[in-house]
Design an enzyme around this catalytic site. Structure first.
Site, PDB file in Angstrom:
ATOM      1  N   LYS A  38       4.112   0.934   9.809  1.00 40.85           N
ATOM      2  CA  LYS A  38       4.130   2.212   9.085  1.00 40.85           C
ATOM      3  C   LYS A  38       3.559   3.342   9.938  1.00 40.85           C
ATOM      4  CE  LYS A  38       3.804   0.543   4.306  1.00 40.85           C
ATOM      5  NZ  LYS A  38       2.940   0.523   3.111  1.00 40.85           N
TER       6      LYS A  38
ATOM      7  N   GLU B  93       0.866  -1.183   0.000  1.00 39.76           N
ATOM      8  CA  GLU B  93       0.000   0.000   0.000  1.00 39.76           C
ATOM      9  C   GLU B  93       0.905   1.237   0.000  1.00 39.76           C
ATOM     10  OE1 GLU B  93      -3.559   2.256   2.504  1.00 39.76           O
ATOM     11  OE2 GLU B  93      -2.646   0.438   3.328  1.00 39.76           O
TER      12      GLU B  93
ATOM     13  N   ARG C 109       5.847 -12.974  10.043  1.00 39.05           N
ATOM     14  CA  ARG C 109       6.646 -11.748  10.081  1.00 39.05           C
ATOM     15  C   ARG C 109       7.973 -12.057  10.770  1.00 39.05           C
ATOM     16  NH1 ARG C 109       4.738  -6.630   9.279  1.00 39.05           N
ATOM     17  NH2 ARG C 109       2.487  -6.340   9.080  1.00 39.05           N
TER      18      ARG C 109
END
Length: 560
Positions: free
Chosen positions: A272, A35, A262
Site C-alpha cells: 500500500k 486496514e 503471500r
C-alpha cells in the site's frame, strides 16, 4: 483418504482437524480484517477469496472488520472502497465491524493489565527504545521506567488518554521479557499517542492500540474461530497468544492464528505504501488507474469478479511466498471474457480502403454474430460501404507467401462481408500509404449461400465503414513495470522500473453499434482483444480501455 480430502489445502486441513478434535461446526467463524489506509489490491483478493470461500464451504459467518487503529493514515474513502470491492467480488459479510468498536473494552483490559503488573508507561524516546531492545542475537535490557509503580502507571496512562502529553512523549508497553528470543515479545508497545481525528470516533480518543493488541482481542470479542493472515505475521503468533492468555475466560472460544503465503504478482507491486507513492507522485492517475494492482483498478480496466476468483483458486494457498506470473491472471481474465463479451469490430491504426467497383453512394447492412459462445445465437447489423478503414498492419504492398492478409494481387475476406483483391495504393509526398484500392466480388457475401461465398481464401481481416464509424479515445495499457519483480532489488528504488510506455492513447474507429455503449460495458474487438468503456467516457467523448489482448504477448502461461 477420499478424493475430497486429498484436494483440501493446508488451511482446510487445519479446520478439518479441529472439527475432528471436537470443535462444533456451528462455532466456525472467519473474518477479513483490512486496514482502511488504502485501496485493496490483488493480494487482498486472495485473502478475501480464502476467508469468504471458507464461509461458503462451511456455511459459517464471515466478518468484515476494519482494523482502524491509526487515524493518521485511515480515511472513510478507503472504508467505502473496500466494501465496494468485497461486494463486487461477489461476497457478503455477516457483520460489518471495526476495531474502534472495541476501544473502550481494550482500554478496560489494559487498565487491568497495569493493575496486574503486566503493562507500564515508558517515557523513553524511540531511539532509546530501539537501543535497549537489543538485536536478534543479543538480549535487550530493561527500560529505566519498567518498574514504575502501578499507581504511577495508572496515573500516566489516564493522563495520556486525556491528551495531556504530546505525541511521542509516552507509550504503554506490555511487560513480558526483554531477553526473549522473539524480539516481538520484548515488551511490545500496546498504545501510542496520536492526536488526529478518527474517521469514526472523531476526537474521543488520543491514545490508540497497536495492531498486535487490538487484533487478537477483536477476534476474541467476535468469537472468531480461525484468524488467517499472511506469513509475515508468523512471528506475531506468539504475542497474539500471550495477549489472549491475559483475557480469555474459561469456556469461551479462543481464536487460532495461522499463516499462509503471500502470492506476489509479477510486473507490479502490492505494498500500500508503494501504491500510494505511485498515486501521490503522479506515475498513475489515482488508485483506480487501470495499470494499478488494486481491485478497483482492475475493475476499471475490465477484469471480472469471476476471473479474479478463478485466479485466486488457481494459485491456491501455499506455505511459502512466491512470484506469480501476471500472465496467469490475464489468462483467467481472457477465459472469462471469451464467454460473456459480444464481438464487435474496431480499427485502432487505420488506413483507408476504397473498393473501386462498389457502387457509389450504396450502403448495406450485414448480419454478424454477437458471440459464438452463446447457447442461443444472437446477431447484430453492421454497415458496409465503398470506403472502409482497415488496420495498417493488415496490408503490405509487397509480401511473402506467409503473409495471409491483404496485399496487391491477392484476395482476402472482409469479415462478415466480401472477398476483395488489392489492386493499387495511393501515397503521400513522403511515400506513406494513405489509400488502398481494391475490388470486390459482389457474389461472395458471407452467408449468402452462393458458390462464390463458399470460396476459400487464406486470410480474413476486420474493417469499419468510414461514413458510419464512431470515433473513440482508446487507452492501450501495458505492464506498469518493466521488471518482473520491481521489489526484488532492494538497492534500487522500485520507481526506477516504471514502464514509460505503460499507457498509449490512440484514436480508434468503431462500428456504430458502440455509439450508445455505457460505462463498464465490455466487448471483444475482433482480432485485437477485450475492451471496456471507461468511467470518464461521455456521450460526446467515448473512452475505451484495453483490458487484455486475445493472446499473451509477454510470456507463455504456466498453470502447473
Amino acid at each position: 483418504m477420499s478424493t475430497k480430502e486429498k484436494s483440501l489445502n493446508f488451511i482446510e486441513q487445519i479446520i478439518e482437524e479441529d472439527i475432528k478434535n471436537g470443535l462444533p461446526t456451528e462455532q466456525l467463524h472467519f473474518r477479513f480484517p483490512p486496514e482502511p489506509n488504502g485501496y485493496l489490491h490483488i493480494g487482498h483478493a486472495s485473502s478475501i477469496c480464502l476467508n469468504f470461500g471458507l464461509g461458503l464451504r462451511y456455511n459459517a459467518p464471515v466478518n468484515l472488520r476494519f482494523d482502524d487503529t491509526n487515524p493518521s493514515k485511515e480515511e472513510q474513502e478507503f472504508v467505502d472502497a473496500i466494501k465496494n470491492d468485497v461486494e463486487w467480488l461477489g461476497y457478503k459479510w455477516a457483520n460489518e465491524v471495526y476495531a474502534s468498536d472495541y476501544f473502550q473494552q481494550l482500554y478496560d483490559w489494559t487498565i487491568q493489565l497495569i493493575k496486574d503488573g503486566k503493562a507500564y508507561v515508558d517515557s523513553q524516546t524511540s531511539e532509546e527504545m530501539a537501543t535497549q531492545k537489543g538485536t536478534p542475537t543479543t538480549p535487550g535490557i530493561d527500560s529505566p521506567y519498567r518498574n514504575r509503580s502501578v499507581e504511577e502507571n495508572l496515573d500516566l496512562f489516564e493522563r495520556m488518554k486525556k491528551g495531556e502529553f504530546e505525541e511521542g512523549t509516552h507509550i504503554l508497553r506490555a511487560k513480558i521479557d526483554m531477553t526473549h528470543t522473539n524480539m516481538l515479545m520484548r515488551d511490545p508497545i500496546m498504545y501510542r499517542i496520536i492526536k488526529k481525528s478518527h474517521h469514526r470516533t472523531k476526537n474521543d480518543w488520543c491514545i490508540y492500540p497497536m495492531y498486535d493488541w487490538a487484533h487478537g482481542e477483536s477476534d476474541y470479542l467476535e468469537s472468531i474461530s480461525h484468524s488467517f493472515c499472511t506469513l509475515e505475521f508468523l512471528p506475531h503468533r506468539e504475542l497474539y497468544d500471550w495477549f489472549l492468555d491475559q483475557i480469555v475466560a474459561d469456556g469461551n472460544i479462543r481464536p487460532k492464528q495461522r499463516e499462509f503465503a503471500r502470492r506476489n504478482l509479477s510486473h507490479t507491486v502490492v505494498s500500500k505504501r508503494k501504491l500510494a507513492r505511485l498515486v501521490n507522485e503522479g506515475h498513475v492517475n489515482g488508485w483506480d488507474d487501470p495499470r494499478m494492482s488494486t481491485i478497483s483498478g482492475m475493475r476499471r480496466r475490465g477484469y471480472t469478479p469471476t476471473s479474479i476468483r478463478n485466479f485466486a483458486d488457481t494459485i491456491g494457498i501455499a506455505k511459502r511466498d512466491n512470484l506469480i506470473d501476471v500472465s496467469l491472471l490475464e489468462f483467467c481474465v481472457r477465459e472469462d471474457l471469451n464467454k460473456i463479451t459480444p464481438r464487435v469490430m474496431a480499427v485502432l491504426d487505420p488506413v483507408k480502403l476504397i473498393i473501386t467497383n462498389y457502387p457509389e453512394g450504396q450502403e448495406e447492412w450485414l448480419e454478424a454474430e454477437n458471440n459464438p459462445e452463446e447457447e442461443i445465437m444472437t446477431y447484430r447489423q453492421i454497415p458496409f460501404s465503398k470506403e472502409l478503414y482497415i488496420e495498417q498492419e493488415d496490408f503490405k504492398e509487397e509480401a511473402n507467401s506467409k503473409f495471409f492478409r491483404l496485399t496487391l494481387g491477392k484476395e482476402v475476406r472482409l469479415k462478415n462481408a466480401y472477398i476483395i483483391k488489392g489492386e493499387s495504393v495511393v501515397k503521400d509526398e513522403n511515400g506513406n500509404i494513405i489509400e488502398i484500392h481494391a475490388t470486390y466480388d459482389p457474389d461472395s457475401r458471407s452467408g449468402s449461400g452462393s458458390e462464390a461465398s463458399k470460396r476459400k481464401v487464406k486470410g480474413t481481416i476486420h474493417w469499419v465503414s468510414v461514413s458510419h464509424a464512431v470515433e473513440a479515445e482508446v487507452r492501450i495499457y501495458d505492464r506498469l513495470f518493466t521488471d518482473e519483480n520491481p521489489d526484488g532489488n532492494k538497492e534500487v528504488d522500485f520507481l526506477e522500473f516504471v514502464n514509460p510506455n505503460s499507457l498509449t492513447i490512440v484514436k480508434g474507429y468503431l462500428e456504430p453499434s458502440l455509439k450508445e455503449a455505457k460505462v463498464g460495458e465490455q466487448f471483444q474487438f475482433q482480432r485485437i482483444g477485450y475492451f471496456c468503456v471507461d468511467k470518464e467516457s461521455t456521450t460526446n467523448n467515448l473512452i475505451i480501455n484495453k483490458t487484455v489482448g486475445l493472446k499473451d504477448t509477454w510470456a507463455k502461461v504456466e498453470t502447473k
